[in-house]
Design a protein around this motif. Sequence first.
Motif, PDB file in Angstrom:
ATOM      1  N   ARG A   1       9.951   2.624  -9.130  1.00  0.00           N
ATOM      2  CA  ARG A   1      10.904   2.202 -10.168  1.00  0.00           C
ATOM      3  C   ARG A   1      11.564   0.866  -9.825  1.00  0.00           C
ATOM      4  O   ARG A   1      12.101   0.200 -10.709  1.00  0.00           O
ATOM      5  CB  ARG A   1      11.974   3.276 -10.355  1.00  0.00           C
ATOM      6  N   ARG A   2      11.530   0.470  -8.560  1.00  0.00           N
ATOM      7  CA  ARG A   2      12.131  -0.806  -8.174  1.00  0.00           C
ATOM      8  C   ARG A   2      11.280  -2.012  -8.579  1.00  0.00           C
ATOM      9  O   ARG A   2      11.759  -3.151  -8.535  1.00  0.00           O
ATOM     10  CB  ARG A   2      12.332  -0.842  -6.659  1.00  0.00           C
ATOM     11  N   LEU A   3      10.031  -1.786  -8.931  1.00  0.00           N
ATOM     12  CA  LEU A   3       9.118  -2.877  -9.218  1.00  0.00           C
ATOM     13  C   LEU A   3       9.177  -3.296 -10.681  1.00  0.00           C
ATOM     14  O   LEU A   3       9.392  -2.454 -11.565  1.00  0.00           O
ATOM     15  CB  LEU A   3       7.690  -2.454  -8.886  1.00  0.00           C
ATOM     16  N   PRO A   4       8.962  -4.580 -10.978  1.00  0.00           N
ATOM     17  CA  PRO A   4       8.799  -4.990 -12.377  1.00  0.00           C
ATOM     18  C   PRO A   4       7.633  -4.230 -13.005  1.00  0.00           C
ATOM     19  O   PRO A   4       6.612  -3.968 -12.349  1.00  0.00           O
ATOM     20  CB  PRO A   4       8.502  -6.493 -12.281  1.00  0.00           C
ATOM     21  N   ARG A   5       7.771  -3.873 -14.268  1.00  0.00           N
ATOM     22  CA  ARG A   5       6.743  -3.046 -14.902  1.00  0.00           C
ATOM     23  C   ARG A   5       5.455  -3.812 -15.177  1.00  0.00           C
ATOM     24  O   ARG A   5       4.432  -3.196 -15.520  1.00  0.00           O
ATOM     25  CB  ARG A   5       7.279  -2.429 -16.202  1.00  0.00           C
ATOM     26  N   ASP A   6       5.441  -5.135 -15.004  1.00  0.00           N
ATOM     27  CA  ASP A   6       4.192  -5.884 -15.165  1.00  0.00           C
ATOM     28  C   ASP A   6       3.501  -6.144 -13.827  1.00  0.00           C
ATOM     29  O   ASP A   6       2.549  -6.922 -13.750  1.00  0.00           O
ATOM     30  CB  ASP A   6       4.431  -7.204 -15.898  1.00  0.00           C
ATOM     31  N   THR A   7       3.950  -5.458 -12.756  1.00  0.00           N
ATOM     32  CA  THR A   7       3.273  -5.569 -11.462  1.00  0.00           C
ATOM     33  C   THR A   7       1.879  -4.954 -11.568  1.00  0.00           C
ATOM     34  O   THR A   7       1.742  -3.805 -12.003  1.00  0.00           O
ATOM     35  CB  THR A   7       4.072  -4.828 -10.375  1.00  0.00           C
ATOM     36  N   PRO A   8       0.821  -5.676 -11.197  1.00  0.00           N
ATOM     37  CA  PRO A   8      -0.513  -5.068 -11.221  1.00  0.00           C
ATOM     38  C   PRO A   8      -0.601  -3.887 -10.263  1.00  0.00           C
ATOM     39  O   PRO A   8      -0.196  -3.977  -9.100  1.00  0.00           O
ATOM     40  CB  PRO A   8      -1.428  -6.213 -10.772  1.00  0.00           C
ATOM     41  N   VAL A   9      -1.125  -2.772 -10.774  1.00  0.00           N
ATOM     42  CA  VAL A   9      -1.293  -1.552  -9.991  1.00  0.00           C
ATOM     43  C   VAL A   9      -2.773  -1.198  -9.971  1.00  0.00           C
ATOM     44  O   VAL A   9      -3.424  -1.178 -11.022  1.00  0.00           O
ATOM     45  CB  VAL A   9      -0.489  -0.381 -10.591  1.00  0.00           C
ATOM     46  N   PHE A  10      -3.296  -0.905  -8.787  1.00  0.00           N
ATOM     47  CA  PHE A  10      -4.665  -0.423  -8.622  1.00  0.00           C
ATOM     48  C   PHE A  10      -4.585   1.035  -8.188  1.00  0.00           C
ATOM     49  O   PHE A  10      -3.982   1.347  -7.150  1.00  0.00           O
ATOM     50  CB  PHE A  10      -5.414  -1.265  -7.597  1.00  0.00           C
ATOM     51  N   ALA A  11      -5.184   1.925  -8.979  1.00  0.00           N
ATOM     52  CA  ALA A  11      -4.984   3.366  -8.807  1.00  0.00           C
ATOM     53  C   ALA A  11      -6.308   4.108  -8.883  1.00  0.00           C
ATOM     54  O   ALA A  11      -7.282   3.621  -9.479  1.00  0.00           O
ATOM     55  CB  ALA A  11      -4.031   3.894  -9.879  1.00  0.00           C
TER      56      ALA A  11
ATOM     57  N   THR B   1       0.840  -1.189   0.000  1.00  0.00           N
ATOM     58  CA  THR B   1       0.000   0.000   0.000  1.00  0.00           C
ATOM     59  C   THR B   1       0.877   1.242   0.000  1.00  0.00           C
ATOM     60  O   THR B   1       1.849   1.327   0.752  1.00  0.00           O
ATOM     61  CB  THR B   1      -0.927   0.039   1.233  1.00  0.00           C
ATOM     62  N   ASP B   2       0.566   2.190  -0.859  1.00  0.00           N
ATOM     63  CA  ASP B   2       1.281   3.474  -0.929  1.00  0.00           C
ATOM     64  C   ASP B   2       2.772   3.297  -0.633  1.00  0.00           C
ATOM     65  O   ASP B   2       3.312   3.893   0.323  1.00  0.00           O
ATOM     66  CB  ASP B   2       0.679   4.471   0.055  1.00  0.00           C
ATOM     67  N   PRO B   3       3.486   2.514  -1.447  1.00  0.00           N
ATOM     68  CA  PRO B   3       4.869   2.172  -1.078  1.00  0.00           C
ATOM     69  C   PRO B   3       5.823   3.356  -1.177  1.00  0.00           C
ATOM     70  O   PRO B   3       6.015   3.931  -2.251  1.00  0.00           O
ATOM     71  CB  PRO B   3       5.237   1.074  -2.078  1.00  0.00           C
ATOM     72  N   VAL B   4       6.418   3.711  -0.047  1.00  0.00           N
ATOM     73  CA  VAL B   4       7.436   4.757   0.024  1.00  0.00           C
ATOM     74  C   VAL B   4       8.617   4.173   0.797  1.00  0.00           C
ATOM     75  O   VAL B   4       8.587   4.109   2.026  1.00  0.00           O
ATOM     76  CB  VAL B   4       6.915   6.039   0.698  1.00  0.00           C
ATOM     77  N   TRP B   5       9.640   3.741   0.045  1.00  0.00           N
ATOM     78  CA  TRP B   5      10.853   3.218   0.664  1.00  0.00           C
ATOM     79  C   TRP B   5      11.982   4.249   0.630  1.00  0.00           C
ATOM     80  O   TRP B   5      13.070   3.995   1.114  1.00  0.00           O
ATOM     81  CB  TRP B   5      11.276   1.924  -0.030  1.00  0.00           C
ATOM     82  N   SER B   6      11.727   5.426   0.093  1.00  0.00           N
ATOM     83  CA  SER B   6      12.756   6.458   0.012  1.00  0.00           C
ATOM     84  C   SER B   6      13.023   7.067   1.385  1.00  0.00           C
ATOM     85  O   SER B   6      12.128   7.146   2.235  1.00  0.00           O
ATOM     86  CB  SER B   6      12.334   7.570  -0.953  1.00  0.00           C
TER      87      SER B   6
END
Length: 384
Positions: A194-204, A147-152
């Motif tokens: 940007r760390r995620l694979p671009r085929d990761t399902p995103v719900f927005a 959820t709302d991933p912020v690892w920065s």
Amino acid sequence: MTQQSESTTTRATAFTGTTVTTTGGARKADPPAPASPVPAPPAVPQTSSASLAPPAPPLAQPRPLGERRVWPRAFHDRLTAPLPDLKAMARFAREGSVRPGREGLADVPQLPFEPGPLPAVDARTVAVTWAGHASWVVRIGGLTVLTDPVWSRRILGTPARVTPVGVPWEALPPVDAVVVSHNHYDHLDAPTLRRLPRDTPVFAPAGLGRWFLRRRFTRVTELDWWEAAELDGVRFDFVPAHHWSKRSLTDTCRSLWGGWVLTDPDGQRLYFAGDTGYGHWFAQIGQRYPGIDLALLPIGAYDPRWWLRDVHCDPEEAVRAAQDLGARRMAPMHWGTFVLSAEPVLEPLTRVRAAWHQAGRPRADLWDLPVGGSRVLERFGGGD
């Protein structure tokens, strides 16, 4: 939020035979409640809203994953309070109450940080791990959802985080999906995504899909309020919130904002509020989605109240929201990670504990996790 650019038939799930377990190291002793805690609103019976309200409409049929849709140019009509005008912004600039003073920051070393390994789960187990702020690792229906991933370490316009990320990125299992509540920088973090694979399902939220498509994400599902999609048997419903959206000088309310209700095939249900003030939506969400087992609710970034009341719950309002939702348990979030406002850094925790006690709720049902801590909701007896 920071003030910067930045329906099938409802299923009640009154389960018995549930237990919770904790990971993330030995818990520190609870800080003492303030001598004169801020009074919490009187307890609201969890069935009162449902008994007085008309029957909820049936839940929406899930929409196709990755559906391309045309949205309104802006969503100003969804605001539940006016945005700050020039007079309010001038007052905010004049008072300068953006951060706590020295005394309010003195307890930064006492902020709870107890990272531990992610709990072992199966497809019938719901588990949550708090990575900090509004970032959770949710295990539900066999999926790992961020959820709302912020690892920065730092986000635009805000000092660096005061507690480290609770889950190292390399310790994550494969991420099956991401849910995003809105586009403020402390909830939508490009370096992390940007760390995620671009085929990761995103719900927005509606209108935010193009942000992901420009970054070459290929499985983006945008939803309006009360709409849903389904991934591998887990249902993702997008629900309203009392908030707004803005990421630049020219895109105010160009995308929607909201929270998410996740329901697994057994009917276990989790609510992630995202970022929100207190208001009528909570009772409506609870009516449409009965049997919420756990509500992840924000309790921080609320002072000064005149400036932030419409968009951020304070701890007492968060407890009231949990009751409006009919949630069995509450896990606080949106505090103790980034210093976004003027309250002392430990105050949200002491106030939410006091408000939960004053509401007469069982202490075990307040999952006030340290950053990096986990809880597991297990079902036994083949779903009995």
